[in-house]
Design an enzyme around this catalytic site. Structure first.
Site, PDB file in Angstrom:
ATOM      1  N   ASN A  69       0.856  -1.185   0.000  1.00 14.58           N
ATOM      2  CA  ASN A  69       0.000   0.000   0.000  1.00 14.58           C
ATOM      3  C   ASN A  69       0.895   1.239   0.000  1.00 14.58           C
ATOM      4  OD1 ASN A  69       0.810   0.534   2.707  1.00 14.58           O
ATOM      5  ND2 ASN A  69      -0.868  -0.715   3.510  1.00 14.58           N
ATOM      6  N   ASP A 111      -6.231  -8.271   1.909  1.00 12.59           N
ATOM      7  CA  ASP A 111      -6.309  -9.734   1.779  1.00 12.59           C
ATOM      8  C   ASP A 111      -7.225 -10.114   0.623  1.00 12.59           C
ATOM      9  OD1 ASP A 111      -4.752  -9.864   4.086  1.00 12.59           O
ATOM     10  OD2 ASP A 111      -6.475 -10.141   5.407  1.00 12.59           O
ATOM     11  N   GLU A 151       3.407   1.505   2.974  1.00  7.80           N
ATOM     12  CA  GLU A 151       4.484   0.520   2.893  1.00  7.80           C
ATOM     13  C   GLU A 151       5.499   0.884   1.822  1.00  7.80           C
ATOM     14  OE1 GLU A 151       1.588  -3.146   4.375  1.00  7.80           O
ATOM     15  OE2 GLU A 151       1.862  -2.748   2.237  1.00  7.80           O
TER      16      GLU A 151
END
Length: 313
Positions: free
Chosen positions: A198, A266, A201
């Site tokens: 993301n 996820d 990150e």
């Protein structure tokens, strides 16, 4: 004039192995009617309890919900929570390859919900022992031939300390390797097929950017240095951007209404993995994953998207 109908990919033929940090998400739901006389905090009177698969287990759960043949390799404690994870996997038609570690407790995230709002989250976590991790790596190598796509779900809880070895083994076996990364060092993911960081990150690795051109340059430099086929940047309300050797493909966010973003990453990586495993191209896989992410953020907590929701019918 003949009309062609869209045929959804054969996701039920995809054999997908998820490896990573396995968690149990517990939800306590209740009413908030007053403030505690002991401290200025709300009192939640718990009326309902619920348990769901979390972390890497939620990736497997999402893949199975789409019809893929999903397996999960990870570590849980030899405790009641670990048994509950096993039961939830069985109920979700997920093949369990879990290792039980006598030395630790299962990772638990306990969320207290009052009036549909998260009031508090309590985390219980310990890293797996070295002996169990060595056994897991041996089992991973044995499972590789039976799977088409490998998803490495890294939550920085200690289950993927051997991630470099896992990537090398999978790529040597010509498997698609997808990684949801964490931490300050992405070099350990070198050689994977695709990473799905993301914004936060990615920023920790390449630094800030002031324009799309600067972001593209930094993302492509990272992709090339890590020998990746692609890098998918998930950008929350800004959508997603896929960087490949020959292209940059951006797609706006598909969310109709954002209710809860927990577990959305996820859903995205599980959907993309299933699509790539079924033979879809990069853009088709990203568009479908983006649509799945847009659906799941409209649900409470770690949730899944069904094949029917995604493709209709």
């Amino acid at each position: 004039m003949t009309l062609t109908t869209y045929t959804p990919p054969a996701l039920d033929k995809v054999r997908l192995l998820v490896v990573g940090d396995v968690m149990l998400d517990r939800y306590w739901f209740g009413e908030v009617a007053r403030i505690s006389p002991e401290a200025p905090v709300p009192i939640v009177r718990v009326e309902k309890r619920e348990a769901r698969l979390g972390g890497a287990a939620n990736v497997a759960r999402n893949a199975a919900a789409l019809g893929a043949r999903a397996g999960l390799l990870g570590v849980v404690g030899a405790d009641e929570a670990g048994t509950e994870v096993e039961q939830l996997l069985a109920g979700g038609s997920i093949h369990s390859y879990l290792k039980r570690d006598e030395a630790i407790s299962t990772i638990i995230k306990l969320r207290v919900i009052g009036r549909q709002q998260q009031m508090l989250r309590i985390d219980f976590e310990e890293p797996p022992s070295d002996v169990v991790l060595r056994d897991k790596l041996l089992q991973y190598r044995a499972l590789l031939p039976d799977h088409d796509v490998i998803v490495l779900s890294d939550y920085a809880k200690g289950s993927l300390v051997n991630v470099s070895d896992m990537i090398m083994a999978a790529r040597a076996a010509n498997k698609i390797v997808m990684v949801d990364p964490k931490g300050d060092d992405f070099t350990r993911y070198t050689g994977a097929t695709v990473l799905t960081p993301n914004k936060g990150e990615l920023k920790r690795i390449v630094g800030s950017w002031n324009s799309e051109e600067q972001l593209t340059a930094k993302a492509q430099n990272l992709r090339e240095s890590l020998l990746l086929e692609a890098l998918l940047l998930t950008r929350s309300e800004e959508g997603m951007t896929l960087y490949t050797k020959d292209d940059r493909f951006h797609i706006p966010a598909a969310a109709r209404e954002v209710f809860d973003v927990s577990g959305a990453g996820d859903t995205v990586i599980a959907t993309m993995a299933a699509m790539l495993g079924a033979g879809a191209g990069w853009q088709d896989a990203v568009q479908t994953a983006n649509r799945a992410g847009g659906i799941v953020v409209g649900k409470l907590g770690t949730a899944t998207v069904t094949r029917e929701e995604l493709f209709g019918g």
